[in-house]
Design an enzyme around this catalytic site. Structure first.
Site, PDB file in Angstrom:
ATOM      1  N   ASP A 245       1.017  -1.472   0.168  1.00  7.27           N
ATOM      2  CA  ASP A 245      -0.087  -0.417  -0.022  1.00  7.27           C
ATOM      3  C   ASP A 245       0.675   1.668   0.067  1.00  7.27           C
ATOM      4  O   ASP A 245       1.317   2.183  -0.666  1.00  7.27           O
ATOM      5  CB  ASP A 245      -0.733   0.161   1.354  1.00  7.27           C
ATOM      6  CG  ASP A 245      -1.843   0.815   1.261  1.00  7.27           C
ATOM      7  OD1 ASP A 245      -2.309   1.405   0.090  1.00  7.27           O
ATOM      8  OD2 ASP A 245      -1.507   1.735   2.157  1.00  7.27           O
ATOM      9  N   ASP A 249       2.356   3.516  -3.260  1.00  3.84           N
ATOM     10  CA  ASP A 249       1.749   5.150  -3.451  1.00  3.84           C
ATOM     11  C   ASP A 249       3.078   5.566  -3.840  1.00  3.84           C
ATOM     12  O   ASP A 249       3.103   6.322  -4.671  1.00  3.84           O
ATOM     13  CB  ASP A 249       1.027   5.838  -2.075  1.00  3.84           C
ATOM     14  CG  ASP A 249      -0.552   6.268  -2.499  1.00  3.84           C
ATOM     15  OD1 ASP A 249      -0.540   4.651  -3.225  1.00  3.84           O
ATOM     16  OD2 ASP A 249      -0.992   6.442  -1.420  1.00  3.84           O
TER      17      ASP A 249
HETATM   18  C1  IPM Z   1      -5.215   1.112  -1.620  1.00  6.04           C
HETATM   19  C2  IPM Z   1      -6.163   2.494  -1.113  1.00  6.04           C
HETATM   20  C3  IPM Z   1      -7.432   1.199   0.155  1.00  6.04           C
HETATM   21  C4  IPM Z   1      -6.233   0.167   0.965  1.00  6.04           C
HETATM   22  C5  IPM Z   1      -7.777   1.872   1.151  1.00  6.04           C
HETATM   23  C6  IPM Z   1      -8.511   3.227   0.786  1.00  6.04           C
HETATM   24  C7  IPM Z   1      -8.527   0.817   1.589  1.00  6.04           C
HETATM   25  O1  IPM Z   1      -5.453   3.459  -0.487  1.00  6.04           O
HETATM   26  O2  IPM Z   1      -6.374   0.682  -2.693  1.00  6.04           O
HETATM   27  O3  IPM Z   1      -4.226   1.731  -1.743  1.00  6.04           O
HETATM   28  O4  IPM Z   1      -5.466   1.170   1.785  1.00  6.04           O
HETATM   29  O5  IPM Z   1      -6.295  -0.798   0.554  1.00  6.04           O
HETATM   30 MG    MG Z   2      -3.429   3.180  -0.663  1.00  8.49          MG
END
Ligand code: IPM
Ligand code: MG
Length: 362
Positions: A245, A249
């Site tokens: 996660d 990003d």
């Molecule tokens: C992602 C998002 C989700 C996650 C959230 C919105 C639950 O951040 O798809 O990366 O943490 O998986």
């Molecule tokens: Mg995420």
């Protein structure tokens, strides 16, 4: 092919409408038929049914060939308890469809290279990383609890993995790497976490079946640093849910344009979920300024990984490239000398390019 549409909240509906426009153009050009059925999940589902993931949604998604998802969530629902938030709907549908492999490509479009936060010399020839994130295990789905100890409150989220869960995602990552630059970097915290040590053992075993793929191990703190220091060293990054996660990003932002990045969540077979990486961006919803290209490229991933339609998937990618080559930009990727267009117009341009097969045209 039957596609369940979860348009979602914020800019979700706007970008999914453009994605459908492009799918219709794909259908015209290649003669495939798509059927759509809209279902509720997230904030809108809470408003209309009281729960973030109605049983009917799960049912329809399971009977479809793929799920195309916009984005869910927004400040309106932030005060709700964990299990009633829009995000709980997202985790619920991932688990229900058993889509354990989340593929998040971080690719720089050459036309947008200057939008990256990294210096050109750090980017080298560009950036093409595939983050393979485990999606249905780890701290997201392990036991969660809160107890009042009498002297303060204690809370925990257990990061749990079974060897089978690790093995199946590892196979996916290695076979994907086999079709790319043949390197898998497994990111973990094996110097501290027992679950990471199991990841090393199991991935080490799996790697033996892929002798043409190089295997590397890296601690997650180092990986976070290496991504901004020397991103070119990565091909496929394989990692558990929470690390994935965070790192996905980070990797996506290196491309400079969150609005351009798609993702695919797939399982062993069955129904996949395809969605842009960006969120619901409630601050710009309804203004016709959101970038629909991530949603459109997610359709490309749906065609490729969901339907095995390589040629059609490639045409989506080329249509997007051609529109960028022709100088059209939404505001988030605007550069001097280019032409600003809104969400609707961007969708129409890609659909036209698809219909007229004009890729590569200047
Ligand atoms: C992602 C998002 C989700 C996650 C959230 C919105 C639950 O951040 O798809 O990366 O943490 O998986
Ligand atoms: Mg995420």
């Amino acid at each position: 092919m039957r596609i369940a549409l979860i348009k979602g909240d914020g800019i979700g509906p706007e970008v999914i409408n453009q994605a459908v426009k492009v799918l219709e153009a794909v259908s015209e050009r290649f003669g495939c038929g798509f059927e759509y059925q809209e279902v509720l999940m997230g904030g809108r589902a809470i408003d209309e049914t009281g729960v973030p993931l109605p049983a009917e949604t799960v049912d329809i998604c399971k009977k479809s060939d793929a799920v195309l998802l916009g984005a869910v969530g927004g400040p309106k629902w932030d005060g709700l308890a964990g299990s009633l938030r829009p995000e709980a709907g997202l985790l619920g549908i991932r688990k229900a469809l058993d889509v354990f492999a989340n593929l998040r490509p971080a690719v720089i479009f050459p036309q947008l290279k200057s939008a990256s936060t990294l210096k050109e010399e750090v980017l080298g020839d560009g950036l093409d990383i595939m983050v393979v994130r485990e999606l249905t295990g780890g701290a997201y789905f392990g036991e969660k609890k809160r107890v009042d100890t009498g002297h303060g409150i204690k809370a925990w989220d257990m990061m749990v993995y079974t060897s089978l869960e690790i093995e199946r995602i590892a196979r996916k990552a290695f076979s994907i790497a086999g079709k790319r630059r043949k390197k898998v970097t497994i990111v973990d915290k094996a110097n501290v976490l027992e679950s990471s040590r199991l990841w090393r053992e199991v991935t080490g075993e799996v790697s033996k079946a892929y002798s043409d793929v190089e295997t590397a191990y890296m601690y997650v703190d180092n990986a976070a640093m290496q991504l901004v220091r020397n991103p070119g060293q990565f091909d496929v990054i394989l990692t558990e849910n929470l690390f994935g996660d965070i790192l996905s990003d980070e990797a996506s932002m290196l491309t400079g344009s969150l609005g351009m990045l798609p993702s695919a969540s797939i399982g062993e077979s069955g129904v996949g979920i395809f969605e842009p990486i960006h969120g619901s961006a409630p601050d710009i919803a309804g203004k016709d300024i959101a970038n629909p290209l991530a949603a459109i490229l997610s359709c490309g991933m749906m065609l490729k990984y969901g339907f095995n339609m390589e040629k059609e998937a490639d045409a989506v990618f080329k249509a997007v490239n051609s529109v960028l080559d022709n100088g059209y930009r939404t505001v988030d990727i605007m550069q001097r000398g280019m032409i600003t267009v809104g969400t609707e117009k961007m969708g129409s341009l890609v659909a036209d390019s698809m219909r007229h097969n004009r890729e590569g045209m200047k």
